[in-house]
Design a protein around this motif. Structure first.
Motif, short mmCIF file in Angstrom:
data_model
loop_
_atom_site.label_atom_id
_atom_site.label_comp_id
_atom_site.label_asym_id
_atom_site.label_seq_id
_atom_site.Cartn_x
_atom_site.Cartn_y
_atom_site.Cartn_z
N GLN A 175 -2.78 5.57 0.70
CA GLN A 175 -3.80 4.55 0.89
C GLN A 175 -3.97 4.20 2.37
O GLN A 175 -5.08 4.01 2.84
N VAL B 120 -8.44 -2.26 0.61
CA VAL B 120 -7.45 -1.24 0.25
C VAL B 120 -8.08 -0.22 -0.69
O VAL B 120 -8.58 -0.60 -1.76
N SER C 156 0.82 -1.21 0.00
CA SER C 156 0.00 0.00 0.00
C SER C 156 0.85 1.25 0.00
O SER C 156 1.90 1.32 0.64
N ARG D 181 6.27 -1.33 -2.21
CA ARG D 181 5.20 -1.49 -3.20
C ARG D 181 5.74 -2.10 -4.49
O ARG D 181 5.17 -3.05 -5.03
#
Length: 539
Positions: free
Chosen positions: A252, A277, A248, A364
């Motif tokens: 987020q 999410v 995330s 990420r």
């Protein structure tokens, strides 16, 4: 004033801001070599020329009069030293001399140090017709330097704000038989860091959220936990876990509410959790939330955190700040230190070692890269990362090397893989006759293995897989007279069975191959360390 003008004119590689950045960056007097053995230098002292002994060899980087360094201005030499220090902090110091030489060659070939010029140099190295092993090494050394300088905000005044990792997805990698040697350099997050986080989350979950049957036991445990748990540290752990497993973005995380944490199932056999999410970037075709499963250990920690912090379904999961990037990245940094071995924590405290910085953005990209490496489709990658299109996901897949190379590494045939057996050493060695604590045993390859070593974990219940995971555990104390070769044989048997199944079912990326290979490597490391200790005593 004359000296200043001469300096600026003699270093056209850098802007005024970059020169000030280099000048203001202070190098320590020494650095702790975290992978050094008993026969190596434990510290590298930063004199004009770097000289130290490592992996049985005398290493030297002749910064003052070396062939590739003598024509470089002092600012460039200092920048190479800064990046080389970062390389040592994240990798073995065995090739830092070649690393520094590769950077010197790169800086000598470019007109200015910008992201565009370094990317162009990487493209040129790949396109070189008569490329050799040295060119391949220079490629990956330059790639490491580009990533590191970008993370350190070195290009702030000269380059755009495009995400570097997305630009690197379009960069072809050199094709050579030793690709596996450089895999960790090309991985955004080193595998050792991933292992530290996974083991840390599992250890915290085992300690803070044990399996309790009765309601009275649960109430008593929660009351006890309230008095001993540091809520800020628990929040850091939860934040790091979500970033690592879900990938995330900080923005987020800032949008997540207590109601986005979902308990799918919960019974005496275990629990399943998922998290909703939010999309960081919205489009007309995307939904409000995407549902991603998270490991049970992380789910139990999130549930405990929400109870202790009194977070309801409508409340923000994390405290609201003016910016979400810095709090999330700071939480990851603090947690990596807490999860690190004690000797690393001690070296950081004594300012002999600086812990590498890994941001949420890097985790990420690590999730996307790892999914592509394991055969995930572009749709699956885009869904998990919360991307509204398949453009970036397709780039992850395009940047993935041939599966044959991955399989070659999984089989462990690479000689370099076999020789890297002392990079991650476990606990202190002890003879079985001198150990009075708890002993470990476990079933591997259909056989019961015992007389392996002791365990000094503070809890009676092992949070990992006893016997199977011991050789890579910080709490394991290997017996010098233990039956470690029997464990190695059993892991080889299991690997052979998994490979046969993968071949029969045409499964290119069997999920157990990588894990079994890692466990096997831990056993080899322990055996090598015991042999080294015995040889030292014999001498």
């Amino acid at each position: 004033m004359r000296e200043q003008i001469q300096t600026e004119q003699s270093t056209p590689l850098f802007t005024h801001e970059q020169l000030n950045w280099i000048k203001s960056t202070e190098l320590p007097s020494r650095v702790f070599l975290k992978s050094a053995t008993e026969f190596d230098d434990q510290f590298l002292y930063f004199h004009n020329d770097w000289r130290f002994r490592y992996s049985g060899e005398n290493k030297s980087i002749p910064f003052s009069k070396g062939k590739h360094f003598r024509d470089l201005p002092p600012e460039t030499i200092k920048l190479i030293k800064i990046i080389s220090l970062k390389y040592i902090e994240e990798n073995s110091a065995s090739v830092v001399d070649a690393f520094a030489t590769g950077l010197a060659m790169t800086f000598a070939d470019i007109s200015s140090v910008t992201r565009d010029n370094l990317l162009a140099k990487l493209h040129a190295l790949v396109a070189k017709e008569k490329r050799n092993h040295a060119d391949n090494s220079q490629f990956y050394y330059t790639l490491f330097a580009l990533r590191k300088l970008d993370r350190l905000k070195f290009f702030k005044s000269t380059d755009g704000k495009e995400d570097l990792e997305e630009l690197l997805l379009e960069l072809p990698r050199p094709r050579n038989s030793n690709w596996g040697v450089y895999q960790n350099l090309d991985m955004v997050i080193p595998e050792e860091v991933c292992l530290i986080i996974e083991n840390g989350v599992q250890r915290w979950a085992s300690k803070l959220t044990p399996s309790l049957k009765t309601k009275e036991e649960k109430i008593a445990h929660l009351k006890k936990i309230k008095n001993v748990v540091n809520l800020d540290k628990l929040r850091d752990c939860v934040t790091t876990g979500i970033v690592y497993y879900v990938g995330s973005r900080p923005v987020q995380l800032g949008k997540m509410a207590g109601g986005d944490f979902v308990i799918d199932t919960m019974n005496e056999h275990g629990s399943r959790f998922s998290i909703l999410v939010p999309y960081a970037k919205k489009s007309k075709l995307t939904i409000e939330r995407i549902r991603v499963a998270i490991p049970e250990e992380l789910g139990r920690l999130v549930m405990l955190y929400m109870r202790l912090a009194n977070i309801g379904k409508e409340d923000a999961l994390l405290p609201q700040k003016s910016t979400s990037n810095k709090p999330v990245n700071d939480a990851i940094k603090r947690m990596l230190l807490l999860f690190s071995p004690k000797e690393i924590q001690k070296a950081v405290k004594n300012k002999d070692y600086e812990l590498p910085v890994y941001t949420a953005s890097l985790f990420r990209h690590n999730v996307g890269h790892s999914m592509a490496m394991n055969g995930a489709s572009a749709i699956e990658i885009a869904y998990v990362l919360g991307q509204s299109s398949l453009v970036v996901a397709n780039k992850y897949i395009a940047a993935t090397p041939d599966m044959a190379d991955i399989r070659e590494q999984a089989l462990g045939r690479n000689p370099v893989f076999k020789n890297m057996i002392v990079l991650m050493l476990t606990g202190n060695l002890v003879h079985s006759s001198k150990w009075t604590g708890r002993r470990v045993a476990g079933s591997i390859g259909g056989k019961l293995h015992y007389h392996l070593g002791g365990c000094d974990y503070e809890e009676e219940i092992c949070p990992f897989s006893q016997g199977r995971a011991c050789h890579g555990c910080l709490y394991f104390k290997p017996f010098t007279d233990g039956k470690h070769h029997d464990v190695l044989d059993s892991f080889n048997d299991e690997l052979a069975e998994v490979r046969n199944v993968a071949d029969d079912t045409a499964t290119v990326n069997h999920p157990l191959l990588k894990e079994l290979t890692r466990r096997k490597q831990h056993v080899i490391q322990v055996i090598a360390r015991i042999e080294m200790a015995e040889a030292k005593e014999g001498n």
